[in-house]
Design a protein around this motif. Structure first.
Motif, PDB file in Angstrom:
ATOM      1  N   MET A  54     -10.069  -5.986  -7.835  1.00  7.68           N
ATOM      2  CA  MET A  54     -10.002  -5.474  -6.493  1.00  7.68           C
ATOM      3  C   MET A  54     -10.451  -4.010  -6.514  1.00  7.68           C
ATOM      4  O   MET A  54     -10.120  -3.265  -7.423  1.00  7.68           O
ATOM      5  N   LYS A  55     -11.196  -3.611  -5.507  1.00  7.00           N
ATOM      6  CA  LYS A  55     -11.731  -2.253  -5.426  1.00  7.00           C
ATOM      7  C   LYS A  55     -10.902  -1.452  -4.414  1.00  7.00           C
ATOM      8  O   LYS A  55     -10.842  -1.792  -3.235  1.00  7.00           O
ATOM      9  N   LEU A  56     -10.246  -0.393  -4.916  1.00  3.88           N
ATOM     10  CA  LEU A  56      -9.298   0.384  -4.140  1.00  3.88           C
ATOM     11  C   LEU A  56      -9.763   1.823  -3.973  1.00  3.88           C
ATOM     12  O   LEU A  56     -10.432   2.363  -4.852  1.00  3.88           O
ATOM     13  N   LEU A  57      -9.354   2.437  -2.850  1.00  2.00           N
ATOM     14  CA  LEU A  57      -9.666   3.842  -2.602  1.00  2.00           C
ATOM     15  C   LEU A  57      -8.397   4.575  -2.195  1.00  2.00           C
ATOM     16  O   LEU A  57      -7.674   4.122  -1.307  1.00  2.00           O
ATOM     17  N   LEU A  58      -8.130   5.707  -2.863  1.00  4.33           N
ATOM     18  CA  LEU A  58      -7.009   6.578  -2.508  1.00  4.33           C
ATOM     19  C   LEU A  58      -7.517   7.654  -1.561  1.00  4.33           C
ATOM     20  O   LEU A  58      -8.443   8.399  -1.896  1.00  4.33           O
ATOM     21  N   ASP A  59      -6.912   7.734  -0.390  1.00 11.21           N
ATOM     22  CA  ASP A  59      -7.277   8.751   0.590  1.00 11.21           C
ATOM     23  C   ASP A  59      -6.981  10.140   0.025  1.00 11.21           C
ATOM     24  O   ASP A  59      -6.160  10.293  -0.882  1.00 11.21           O
ATOM     25  N   GLU A  60      -7.612  11.157   0.590  1.00 10.53           N
ATOM     26  CA  GLU A  60      -7.449  12.509   0.058  1.00 10.53           C
ATOM     27  C   GLU A  60      -6.062  13.083   0.312  1.00 10.53           C
ATOM     28  O   GLU A  60      -5.713  14.114  -0.265  1.00 10.53           O
ATOM     29  N   ASN A  61      -5.232  12.418   1.115  1.00  6.76           N
ATOM     30  CA  ASN A  61      -3.875  12.901   1.353  1.00  6.76           C
ATOM     31  C   ASN A  61      -2.872  12.357   0.324  1.00  6.76           C
ATOM     32  O   ASN A  61      -1.672  12.542   0.471  1.00  6.76           O
ATOM     33  N   LEU A  62      -3.372  11.696  -0.709  1.00  5.16           N
ATOM     34  CA  LEU A  62      -2.527  11.153  -1.774  1.00  5.16           C
ATOM     35  C   LEU A  62      -2.836  11.853  -3.097  1.00  5.16           C
ATOM     36  O   LEU A  62      -3.971  12.274  -3.337  1.00  5.16           O
ATOM     37  N   PRO A  63      -1.836  11.952  -3.970  1.00  5.77           N
ATOM     38  CA  PRO A  63      -2.084  12.593  -5.273  1.00  5.77           C
ATOM     39  C   PRO A  63      -3.024  11.755  -6.141  1.00  5.77           C
ATOM     40  O   PRO A  63      -2.856  10.538  -6.251  1.00  5.77           O
ATOM     41  N   LYS A  64      -3.996  12.418  -6.744  1.00  9.28           N
ATOM     42  CA  LYS A  64      -4.982  11.730  -7.589  1.00  9.28           C
ATOM     43  C   LYS A  64      -4.317  11.001  -8.753  1.00  9.28           C
ATOM     44  O   LYS A  64      -4.804   9.965  -9.199  1.00  9.28           O
ATOM     45  N   LYS A  65      -3.218  11.527  -9.217  1.00  9.34           N
ATOM     46  CA  LYS A  65      -2.496  10.946 -10.351  1.00  9.34           C
ATOM     47  C   LYS A  65      -2.063   9.498 -10.073  1.00  9.34           C
ATOM     48  O   LYS A  65      -1.908   8.703 -10.992  1.00  9.34           O
ATOM     49  N   LEU A  66      -1.898   9.147  -8.809  1.00 10.26           N
ATOM     50  CA  LEU A  66      -1.467   7.802  -8.425  1.00 10.26           C
ATOM     51  C   LEU A  66      -2.459   6.736  -8.891  1.00 10.26           C
ATOM     52  O   LEU A  66      -2.087   5.598  -9.148  1.00 10.26           O
ATOM     53  N   LYS A  67      -3.688   7.112  -9.049  1.00  8.42           N
ATOM     54  CA  LYS A  67      -4.709   6.131  -9.440  1.00  8.42           C
ATOM     55  C   LYS A  67      -4.438   5.539 -10.830  1.00  8.42           C
ATOM     56  O   LYS A  67      -4.792   4.404 -11.090  1.00  8.42           O
ATOM     57  N   PHE A  68      -3.744   6.264 -11.688  1.00  9.54           N
ATOM     58  CA  PHE A  68      -3.469   5.763 -13.034  1.00  9.54           C
ATOM     59  C   PHE A  68      -2.406   4.665 -13.050  1.00  9.54           C
ATOM     60  O   PHE A  68      -2.263   3.960 -14.041  1.00  9.54           O
ATOM     61  N   ASP A  69      -1.705   4.502 -11.943  1.00 11.75           N
ATOM     62  CA  ASP A  69      -0.723   3.427 -11.833  1.00 11.75           C
ATOM     63  C   ASP A  69      -1.373   2.097 -11.441  1.00 11.75           C
ATOM     64  O   ASP A  69      -0.687   1.067 -11.371  1.00 11.75           O
ATOM     65  N   PHE A  70      -2.668   2.109 -11.182  1.00  8.90           N
ATOM     66  CA  PHE A  70      -3.383   0.898 -10.757  1.00  8.90           C
ATOM     67  C   PHE A  70      -4.623   0.659 -11.620  1.00  8.90           C
ATOM     68  O   PHE A  70      -5.664   0.230 -11.143  1.00  8.90           O
ATOM     69  N   SER A  71      -4.497   0.935 -12.912  1.00  7.18           N
ATOM     70  CA  SER A  71      -5.644   0.837 -13.818  1.00  7.18           C
ATOM     71  C   SER A  71      -6.170  -0.590 -13.977  1.00  7.18           C
ATOM     72  O   SER A  71      -7.284  -0.784 -14.462  1.00  7.18           O
ATOM     73  N   GLU A  72      -5.394  -1.577 -13.543  1.00  4.33           N
ATOM     74  CA  GLU A  72      -5.865  -2.963 -13.617  1.00  4.33           C
ATOM     75  C   GLU A  72      -6.885  -3.271 -12.519  1.00  4.33           C
ATOM     76  O   GLU A  72      -7.476  -4.343 -12.493  1.00  4.33           O
ATOM     77  N   HIS A  73      -7.102  -2.313 -11.620  1.00  8.72           N
ATOM     78  CA  HIS A  73      -8.069  -2.453 -10.534  1.00  8.72           C
ATOM     79  C   HIS A  73      -9.178  -1.428 -10.700  1.00  8.72           C
ATOM     80  O   HIS A  73      -9.033  -0.442 -11.425  1.00  8.72           O
ATOM     81  N   GLU A  74     -10.257  -1.644  -9.985  1.00  2.00           N
ATOM     82  CA  GLU A  74     -11.317  -0.639  -9.893  1.00  2.00           C
ATOM     83  C   GLU A  74     -10.857   0.327  -8.800  1.00  2.00           C
ATOM     84  O   GLU A  74     -10.811  -0.038  -7.626  1.00  2.00           O
ATOM     85  N   ILE A  75     -10.471   1.533  -9.178  1.00  2.00           N
ATOM     86  CA  ILE A  75      -9.859   2.455  -8.219  1.00  2.00           C
ATOM     87  C   ILE A  75     -10.517   3.824  -8.272  1.00  2.00           C
ATOM     88  O   ILE A  75     -10.844   4.325  -9.344  1.00  2.00           O
ATOM     89  N   TYR A  76     -10.722   4.369  -7.077  1.00  2.00           N
ATOM     90  CA  TYR A  76     -11.365   5.669  -6.920  1.00  2.00           C
ATOM     91  C   TYR A  76     -10.545   6.515  -5.957  1.00  2.00           C
ATOM     92  O   TYR A  76      -9.828   5.990  -5.116  1.00  2.00           O
ATOM     93  N   THR A  77     -10.712   7.819  -6.056  1.00  2.00           N
ATOM     94  CA  THR A  77     -10.187   8.716  -5.039  1.00  2.00           C
ATOM     95  C   THR A  77     -11.342   9.075  -4.107  1.00  2.00           C
ATOM     96  O   THR A  77     -12.521   8.912  -4.468  1.00  2.00           O
ATOM     97  N   VAL A  78     -11.006   9.566  -2.921  1.00  2.00           N
ATOM     98  CA  VAL A  78     -12.035  10.038  -1.994  1.00  2.00           C
ATOM     99  C   VAL A  78     -12.878  11.114  -2.684  1.00  2.00           C
ATOM    100  O   VAL A  78     -14.101  11.134  -2.561  1.00  2.00           O
ATOM    101  N   SER A  79     -12.220  11.951  -3.456  1.00  2.00           N
ATOM    102  CA  SER A  79     -12.917  13.020  -4.190  1.00  2.00           C
ATOM    103  C   SER A  79     -13.895  12.447  -5.227  1.00  2.00           C
ATOM    104  O   SER A  79     -15.011  12.959  -5.382  1.00  2.00           O
ATOM    105  N   ASP A  80     -13.472  11.382  -5.936  1.00  2.00           N
ATOM    106  CA  ASP A  80     -14.372  10.743  -6.918  1.00  2.00           C
ATOM    107  C   ASP A  80     -15.681  10.327  -6.272  1.00  2.00           C
ATOM    108  O   ASP A  80     -16.741  10.405  -6.885  1.00  2.00           O
ATOM    109  N   LYS A  81     -15.588   9.853  -5.022  1.00  2.00           N
ATOM    110  CA  LYS A  81     -16.769   9.351  -4.314  1.00  2.00           C
ATOM    111  C   LYS A  81     -17.543  10.463  -3.604  1.00  2.00           C
ATOM    112  O   LYS A  81     -18.624  10.205  -3.073  1.00  2.00           O
TER     113      LYS A  81
END
Length: 109
Positions: free
Chosen positions: A1-28
């Motif tokens: 599953m491809k997930l995106l973390l909005d910029e109002n969330l901490p970037k660190k949260l992405k490491f809790d979902f490493s089983e998914h393809e996950i990006y932050t708004v900043s990454d993109k």
């Protein structure tokens, strides 16, 4: 599953979902994009889910126009230590068939 973390969330949260393809708004490189523009970009790049802390998003967007699942995190603040408590609930929701539009996940009182 491809997930995106909005910029109002901490970037660190992405490491809790490493089983998914996950990006932050900043990454993109999508910082400061308005919600409609962000949802359009997500559709173009075939994202499945947006995580956000913006509880108004559900009232501001037409999810028939943007058929994307949105997980709205509802907690006392958007600090990583607070939101980390929601991770098990989020994963449970991700394992179901997510509806288009917002699904709110509230911190337990």
């Amino acid at each position: 599953m491809k997930l995106l973390l909005d910029e109002n969330l901490p970037k660190k949260l992405k490491f809790d979902f490493s089983e998914h393809e996950i990006y932050t708004v900043s990454d993109k490189g999508w910082n400061s994009k308005k919600n409609g523009e962000l949802l359009k970009l997500m559709l173009e790049e075939e994202f499945d889910v947006l995580f956000t802390f913006d509880r108004n998003l559900q009232f501001q967007q037409n999810f028939r126009k943007y058929p994307i699942a949105v997980i709205v995190l509802n907690a006392q603040d958007n600090a990583y230590i607070t939101l980390k408590e929601l991770v098990p609930q989020i994963k449970e929701v991700l394992n179901k068939n997510l509806p288009t539009g917002p699904t709110e996940i509230k911190a337990r009182a």
